[in-house]
Write a protein that holds these residues in place. Sequence first.
Motif, PDB file in Angstrom:
ATOM      1  N   TYR A 159       0.846  -1.192   0.000  1.00 52.80           N
ATOM      2  CA  TYR A 159       0.000   0.000   0.000  1.00 52.80           C
ATOM      3  C   TYR A 159       0.883   1.244   0.000  1.00 52.80           C
ATOM      4  CZ  TYR A 159      -3.376  -3.402   1.893  1.00 52.80           C
ATOM      5  OH  TYR A 159      -4.173  -4.497   2.106  1.00 52.80           O
ATOM      6  N   TYR A 180       0.529   5.406   0.971  1.00 55.55           N
ATOM      7  CA  TYR A 180      -0.255   6.430   1.635  1.00 55.55           C
ATOM      8  C   TYR A 180       0.519   7.742   1.566  1.00 55.55           C
ATOM      9  CZ  TYR A 180      -2.791   2.563   3.863  1.00 55.55           C
ATOM     10  OH  TYR A 180      -3.528   1.429   4.107  1.00 55.55           O
ATOM     11  N   ARG A 226       0.761  11.801   3.506  1.00 47.06           N
ATOM     12  CA  ARG A 226       0.307  12.804   4.462  1.00 47.06           C
ATOM     13  C   ARG A 226       0.860  14.149   4.031  1.00 47.06           C
ATOM     14  NH1 ARG A 226       1.069  13.374  11.057  1.00 47.06           N
ATOM     15  NH2 ARG A 226      -0.924  14.439  11.379  1.00 47.06           N
ATOM     16  N   ILE A 240      -3.363  11.200   7.105  1.00 47.36           N
ATOM     17  CA  ILE A 240      -2.738  10.245   6.200  1.00 47.36           C
ATOM     18  C   ILE A 240      -3.829   9.678   5.299  1.00 47.36           C
ATOM     19  CG2 ILE A 240      -1.493   8.063   6.049  1.00 47.36           C
ATOM     20  CD1 ILE A 240      -0.379   8.685   8.882  1.00 47.36           C
ATOM     21  N   PHE A 273      -4.934   7.184   1.895  1.00 44.60           N
ATOM     22  CA  PHE A 273      -4.661   6.046   1.044  1.00 44.60           C
ATOM     23  C   PHE A 273      -4.462   6.513  -0.396  1.00 44.60           C
ATOM     24  CE2 PHE A 273      -5.099   1.902  -0.790  1.00 44.60           C
ATOM     25  CZ  PHE A 273      -5.956   2.034  -1.878  1.00 44.60           C
ATOM     26  N   PHE A 315       4.105   7.245   2.763  1.00 42.39           N
ATOM     27  CA  PHE A 315       4.303   6.010   3.516  1.00 42.39           C
ATOM     28  C   PHE A 315       3.984   4.816   2.639  1.00 42.39           C
ATOM     29  CE2 PHE A 315       4.987   7.673   7.694  1.00 42.39           C
ATOM     30  CZ  PHE A 315       4.239   8.834   7.780  1.00 42.39           C
ATOM     31  N   GLY A 375      -1.931 -10.838   3.568  1.00 40.44           N
ATOM     32  CA  GLY A 375      -3.120 -11.569   3.169  1.00 40.44           C
ATOM     33  C   GLY A 375      -4.317 -10.668   2.986  1.00 40.44           C
ATOM     34  N   TRP A 403      -5.778  -7.939   8.006  1.00 39.39           N
ATOM     35  CA  TRP A 403      -4.382  -8.202   8.278  1.00 39.39           C
ATOM     36  C   TRP A 403      -3.670  -6.926   8.686  1.00 39.39           C
ATOM     37  CZ3 TRP A 403      -2.661 -13.180   8.212  1.00 39.39           C
ATOM     38  CH2 TRP A 403      -3.535 -14.111   7.638  1.00 39.39           C
ATOM     39  N   GLU A 404      -2.814  -7.044   9.685  1.00 42.06           N
ATOM     40  CA  GLU A 404      -2.044  -5.906  10.143  1.00 42.06           C
ATOM     41  C   GLU A 404      -1.150  -5.414   9.020  1.00 42.06           C
ATOM     42  OE1 GLU A 404       0.361  -6.709  13.516  1.00 42.06           O
ATOM     43  OE2 GLU A 404       1.654  -4.981  13.200  1.00 42.06           O
ATOM     44  N   GLN A 405      -1.110  -4.125   8.829  1.00 44.05           N
ATOM     45  CA  GLN A 405      -0.203  -3.531   7.867  1.00 44.05           C
ATOM     46  C   GLN A 405       1.034  -3.035   8.598  1.00 44.05           C
ATOM     47  OE1 GLN A 405      -1.989  -0.721   5.156  1.00 44.05           O
ATOM     48  NE2 GLN A 405      -3.797  -1.983   4.875  1.00 44.05           N
ATOM     49  N   TYR A 406       2.165  -3.326   8.021  1.00 43.67           N
ATOM     50  CA  TYR A 406       3.449  -2.902   8.568  1.00 43.67           C
ATOM     51  C   TYR A 406       3.940  -1.716   7.742  1.00 43.67           C
ATOM     52  CZ  TYR A 406       3.324  -7.399  10.943  1.00 43.67           C
ATOM     53  OH  TYR A 406       2.958  -8.460  11.728  1.00 43.67           O
ATOM     54  N   PHE A 407       4.202  -0.636   8.432  1.00 43.04           N
ATOM     55  CA  PHE A 407       4.546   0.609   7.745  1.00 43.04           C
ATOM     56  C   PHE A 407       6.044   0.858   7.731  1.00 43.04           C
ATOM     57  CE2 PHE A 407       0.613   2.917   6.823  1.00 43.04           C
ATOM     58  CZ  PHE A 407      -0.304   2.110   7.464  1.00 43.04           C
ATOM     59  N   GLY A 408       6.483   1.477   6.651  1.00 39.95           N
ATOM     60  CA  GLY A 408       7.843   1.975   6.584  1.00 39.95           C
ATOM     61  C   GLY A 408       7.948   3.340   7.253  1.00 39.95           C
ATOM     62  N   PRO A 409       9.160   3.883   7.346  1.00 41.47           N
ATOM     63  CA  PRO A 409       9.377   5.160   8.025  1.00 41.47           C
ATOM     64  C   PRO A 409       8.921   6.366   7.214  1.00 41.47           C
ATOM     65  CG  PRO A 409      11.424   4.351   7.145  1.00 41.47           C
ATOM     66  CD  PRO A 409      10.414   3.268   6.910  1.00 41.47           C
ATOM     67  N   TYR A 448      -2.384   3.279  15.862  1.00 41.20           N
ATOM     68  CA  TYR A 448      -0.974   3.272  15.496  1.00 41.20           C
ATOM     69  C   TYR A 448      -0.283   4.440  16.194  1.00 41.20           C
ATOM     70  CZ  TYR A 448      -1.229  -0.130  11.636  1.00 41.20           C
ATOM     71  OH  TYR A 448      -1.363  -1.267  10.881  1.00 41.20           O
ATOM     72  N   LYS A 508      10.407   7.859  12.928  1.00 43.15           N
ATOM     73  CA  LYS A 508      10.195   6.415  12.897  1.00 43.15           C
ATOM     74  C   LYS A 508       8.934   6.104  12.081  1.00 43.15           C
ATOM     75  CE  LYS A 508      13.581   5.200  15.616  1.00 43.15           C
ATOM     76  NZ  LYS A 508      13.384   4.709  16.974  1.00 43.15           N
ATOM     77  N   GLY A 509       8.781   4.819  11.706  1.00 42.27           N
ATOM     78  CA  GLY A 509       7.580   4.410  11.001  1.00 42.27           C
ATOM     79  C   GLY A 509       6.405   4.252  11.943  1.00 42.27           C
TER      80      GLY A 509
END
Lengths: 115, 112
Positions: free
Chosen positions: A33, A35, A37, A43, A45, A91, A97, A102-108, B36, B42-43
Motif C-alpha cells: 500500500y 499512503y 500525508r 494520512i 490512502f 508512507f 493476506g 491483516w495488520e499492515q506494517y509501515f515503513g518510516p 498506530y 520512525k515508522g
Amino acid sequence: EAGVTQFPSHSVIEKGQTVTLRCDPISGHDNLYWYRRVMGKEIKFLLHFVKESKQDESGMPNNRFLAERTGGTYSTLKVQPAELEDSGVYFCASSNGLAGVWEQYFGPGTRLTVT
Amino acid sequence: AQSVTQLDSHVSVSEGTPVLLRCNYSSSYSPSLFWYVQHPNKGLQLLLKYTSAATLVKGINGFEAEFKKSETSFHLTKPSAHMSDAAEYFCVVSGRNNDMRFGAGTRLTVKP
C-alpha cells in the motif's frame, strides 16, 4: 526479519522535476500500500497492489502519479512533474493476506519537499 | 464509507498520570479498528487492533482501547504515562479492501 524500507528518507526537488520513491515490503508480503500525508492533513490512502497488480488506485490524486510493482516485489511511486502541493510524507505499508483483516506494517516514510 | 474522527489534535499530560486519546468512528458495517503510534523519524507502529472479538483490547506498552458500538467510540487509554509515550497517535478504520482510513492524529506530550 527486515521491516518495510523506503528510499530516500528525504527528497527536495524543484517544481516541474521528477522524483521516484521506492518501497521494499517485508519479504513474502503480497499486499503493498502507498499512503500520503500532506502538511496538516490526515494520512490518506493512495493505492493498493496485490503482487504486481493494482487492486485499488482510487486514492491516486491525478495522472502525474505513477506507481509500479514489477515482479511483485518492490514498488516505485513516480511523480512527474512535481507540483508544490505534492509536498508531504509518503508512507508504504505491506501485509500478508486479504482474508480477514491483516495488520499492515509501515515503513518510516519518505519526506518529499517540492520548492 | 468508513471514517474516524480524533477529537483532540493535542493532548498534554504529566508523567505518571492517565492518558485518554479519543476516537469516534463511522462505518456502514462492523468495523476493524486500530491504533498506530509514530515516534519522531520512525515508522508507524501498531499499538492494538479490534477485529470483532473482545471489546476491550490490550496492546503494547500498557495501552488499551475499548470498542463501544453504542457510542461509536474506540478511545485509547493508559493508566500511567511515561516520557517515552510522547508521540503522535492515529486511530484507523479498515476499509473493505483493507486500505486504512486514518484520523487526523493526536500529538501526545508528556511533561516531567
